[in-house]
Design an enzyme around this catalytic site. Structure first.
Site, PDB file in Angstrom:
ATOM      1  N   ASP A   1       0.847  -1.187   0.000  1.00  0.00           N
ATOM      2  CA  ASP A   1       0.000   0.000   0.000  1.00  0.00           C
ATOM      3  C   ASP A   1       0.889   1.246   0.000  1.00  0.00           C
ATOM      4  O   ASP A   1       1.894   1.296   0.713  1.00  0.00           O
ATOM      5  CB  ASP A   1      -0.859  -0.038   1.272  1.00  0.00           C
TER       6      ASP A   1
ATOM      7  N   GLU B   1       1.497   0.204  -4.889  1.00  0.00           N
ATOM      8  CA  GLU B   1       1.023   1.492  -5.390  1.00  0.00           C
ATOM      9  C   GLU B   1       2.224   2.432  -5.475  1.00  0.00           C
ATOM     10  O   GLU B   1       2.766   2.829  -4.446  1.00  0.00           O
ATOM     11  CB  GLU B   1      -0.016   2.086  -4.435  1.00  0.00           C
TER      12      GLU B   1
END
Ligand code: CA
Length: 672
Positions: A353, A382
């Site tokens: 993340d 990400e």
């Protein structure tokens, strides 16, 4: 100024002695952390052996540390409180001569003259209800039968993976799932479950669909769901980490039994592995659910986080804080934590993340050390932050820096936004829904953001240069848990369209994802046209928004069949799964098209060992039919006008003439 920062000032003053009149500012303290000793030996926090039970806490600036022992996981007084002794490399130690398996413990740190709250530490591998007390368990006793020989699927290249992102509760909680252990790890151990219409659900559904990896949303212990009150339905995605190295209790059948969550998560992994499916964990080391109350803050205040120049909490996560991977103990922590999951739980992949909050060096260590344990492990994240960070841009694990990361992939927001329209504007359309101007960015997606002589990166919507050096660095998707999922995006951006029209766009969008170079990723339930009632941020929405209604599988049987065939096409044809930028540049030839919402290309020369000599792929996102010139030869129609047959095709067609490409559809042809 917050309390942690204030206390850093105080301690800096103490430790500097004669300089006490001029304390370091907390921001200077941030710099000082670089010199802290580190400690990551196997006995960190807890070790049980024949000489007793040994506790070791890393807390270089603590003034005193105690350990509290308990008989139960909550609501009881300690059976003993023991002072820990300052030891090497910033650690504190206490040994009990007894084997304390079955007991619980917390640490308590005195810092800047004050006793902080109790904490299970940062390395609790087992916890009781709501993760408040760490538990002493024999991990070996939690292994399911056959665990020694358990392993996930072989992955020669990440581009061979087909990733399916799911939340435990979404997947199984609806009555139509036919699953007994709804919303639990054990849901993914149940075989032969089915919808009211008799169609496969659960693991059987995943096998039938053909995906290779399940990506589970955060499954480490997180804050937001009250594990002591599971009779009341509660929902959260889980991006509020509490104990990074223990499973979440609400996904177990008994959160107060520390072994249950461990055993049941392993059973889930084993069952998925037995079905040939890998397990990817969503990991959120970039921030914690709490600031001052986090286990990081309660063990080594200040150290694990970044601060702004004005000494407030830096917040690149948008969740109130951001961690400091550039500091040695934190960098080691991330590396050791994922290694633990890979070894103890046989996890096959990690999705980071907000990965760009981490530094490139840490991410490269993560990849190198994980692949040394298991070369089949896949790593992606990400490649962005949710806010600014003190970490210099050139050090961030950004998607634009992915060429400097070995063995790590990033999500392509380029393809995502180009195909379905911008994520932040619900009504914005994209290539697949008839908005012109996205053609070049779709081509960028097709070549996985690698350099290609026919792709003009200056026309890219999001990125203006070929940032990937290999297709193994790119994850392609048009839908995930964040933002409007594809079904809802189509509903919002195509008002007035019939469901049939939206499903045509859906098929086209996923055909682009599944045939593009890189690694495809889909969101659970979209294969049966599940929706989330237009809620774009459903992180704590009720089951009525998030649960997948499995009756949709019968209702949308045609769409489901299309997804299955698309996956089969990709798996049977390595031409869609090239592993180098050179191969892509050599084998992909784009046709010169000038009409809006039309992209046409050929994969030539038995690419990547494919048994098809040439594959013609045409995407028409417009409302009108288009024509393309088909080269000479006998072509097998693989996909046309919303139909697809990966293996046998839909008939043949003679080349050397112009052929129609129906509105909002993909045309795929192949010749030997
Ligand atoms: Ca929890």
């Amino acid at each position: 100024m917050n309390r942690t920062v204030m206390s850093i000032i105080g301690l800096a003053a103490i430790s500097l002695g004669s300089h006490a009149a001029e304390p370091l500012s907390p921001c200077q303290a941030d710099a000082r952390f670089a010199d802290f000793p580190t400690y990551n030996a196997d006995d960190l926090e807890l070790l049980v052996n024949d000489r007793g039970t040994h506790f070791t806490l890393w807390s270089p600036e603590a003034e005193e540390v105690t350990i509290q022992l308990y008989d139960t996981d909550r609501d009881t007084a300690p059976t003993g409180i023991h002072r820990m002794t300052r030891s090497n490399n910033g650690t504190w130690r206490f040994t009990s001569p007894d084997n304390l398996t079955g007991k619980f413990y917390t640490f308590r740190v005195k810092y800047d003259g004050k006793w902080l709250d109790e904490t299970p530490g940062v390395w609790a591998k087992a916890v009781g209800t709501n993760g408040k007390r760490a538990a002493i368990v024999d991990l070996a006793s939690t292994n399911p039968e056959g665990w020694e020989s358990d392993h996930g699927p072989a992955v020669a290249s990440i581009t061979d993976a087909i990733i399916y992102e799911m939340h435990h509760r979404d997947f199984s909680v609806h009555p139509s799932s036919g699953i007994v252990n709804k919303g639990k790890f054990l849901a993914l151990t149940e075989l032969a479950t089915h919808s009211p219409e008799g169609l496969a659900t659960g693991i059987d559904h995943l096998k039938e669909l053909g995906i290779t990896h399940v990506h589970i949303l955060p499954s480490y212990d997180y804050n937001s769901v009250d594990e002591s009150n599971l009779a009341t339905p509660q929902y959260n995605w889980g991006y509020d980490p509490q104990n990074y190295n223990a499973p979440e209790g609400s996904y177990s059948t008994n959160p107060s039994d520390p072994e249950a969550r461990i055993r049941e998560m392993k059973q889930m992994v084993k069952s998925l592995h037995d079905a040939g499916i890998g397990v990817v964990m969503d990991v959120v080391y970039n921030h914690t659910g709490d600031n001052e109350g986090s286990n990081f803050s309660l063990t080594a205040p200040g150290y694990y986080y970044r601060h702004k120049a004005d000494c407030s909490w830096s917040d690149a996560s948008g969740c109130g804080n951001e961690t400091a991977s550039e500091r040695a103990q934190m960098s080691d922590y991330i590396v050791e934590s994922v290694k633990y999951w890979a070894k103890e739980y046989h996890i096959d992949g990690f999705r980071f993340d907000l990965m760009a909050i981490h530094d490139i060096e840490t991410m490269n260590r993560v990849a190198a050390e994980l692949k040394a344990i298991n070369p089949n492990i896949i790593i992606y994240g990400e490649g962005w932050t949710a806010g600014d960070s003190p970490l210099p841009v050139e050090k961030r694990a950004l998607k634009e820096n992915v060429a400097r990361m070995d063995g790590i992939a990033v999500f392509s927001d380029d393809l995502r936004d180009a195909v379905k329209g911008h994520y932040s504007d619900a009504t914005d359309r994209g290539f697949a829904t008839g908005k012109p101007g996205n053609e070049e960015t779709v081509k960028i997606g097709i070549v996985a953001s690698t350099a290609h002589p026919q792709v003009d990166y200056t026309k890219g919507n999001n990125s203006k240069f070929p940032y990937a050096s290999s297709p193994t660095q790119i994850i392609n998707y048009v839908s995930c848990h964040d933002d409007l999922m594809l079904t809802d995006k189509l509903a919002k951006s195509m008002p007035g369209a019939t469901e049939a029209e939206r499903q045509r766009a859906d098929k086209l969008a996923q055909t682009i994802v599944m045939t593009s170079q890189g690694t495809p990723f889909i969101f659970a339930g979209e294969e049966i046209f599940r929706n989330k009632k237009g809620v774009h941020n459903s992180y704590k929405s009720p089951d009525s928004i998030n649960a997948i209604d499995w009756s949709l599988k019968a209702e949308n049987a045609d769409l489901y069949k299309y997804y299955r065939e698309l996956i089969k096409l990709r798996k049977e044809h390595p031409a869609f799964r090239m592993t180098s930028a050179d191969d892509i540049a050599r084998h992909i030839r784009f046709d010169k098209t000038t009409e809006p919402n039309l992209v046409s290309y050929t994969i030539t020369g038995n690419a990547n060992g494919d048994n098809w000599a040439d594959i013609k792929v045409v995407f028409n996102g417009s409302d009108d039919a288009r024509t393309i010139k088909l080269p000479n030869g006998e072509w097998t129609v693989i996909a046309r006008d919303g139909n697809i047959n990966a293996t046998d095709g839909l008939g043949t067609i003679k080349g050397g003439k112009k052929i129609n490409v129906e509105p909002r559809s993909a045309l795929i042809l192949a010749r030997q």
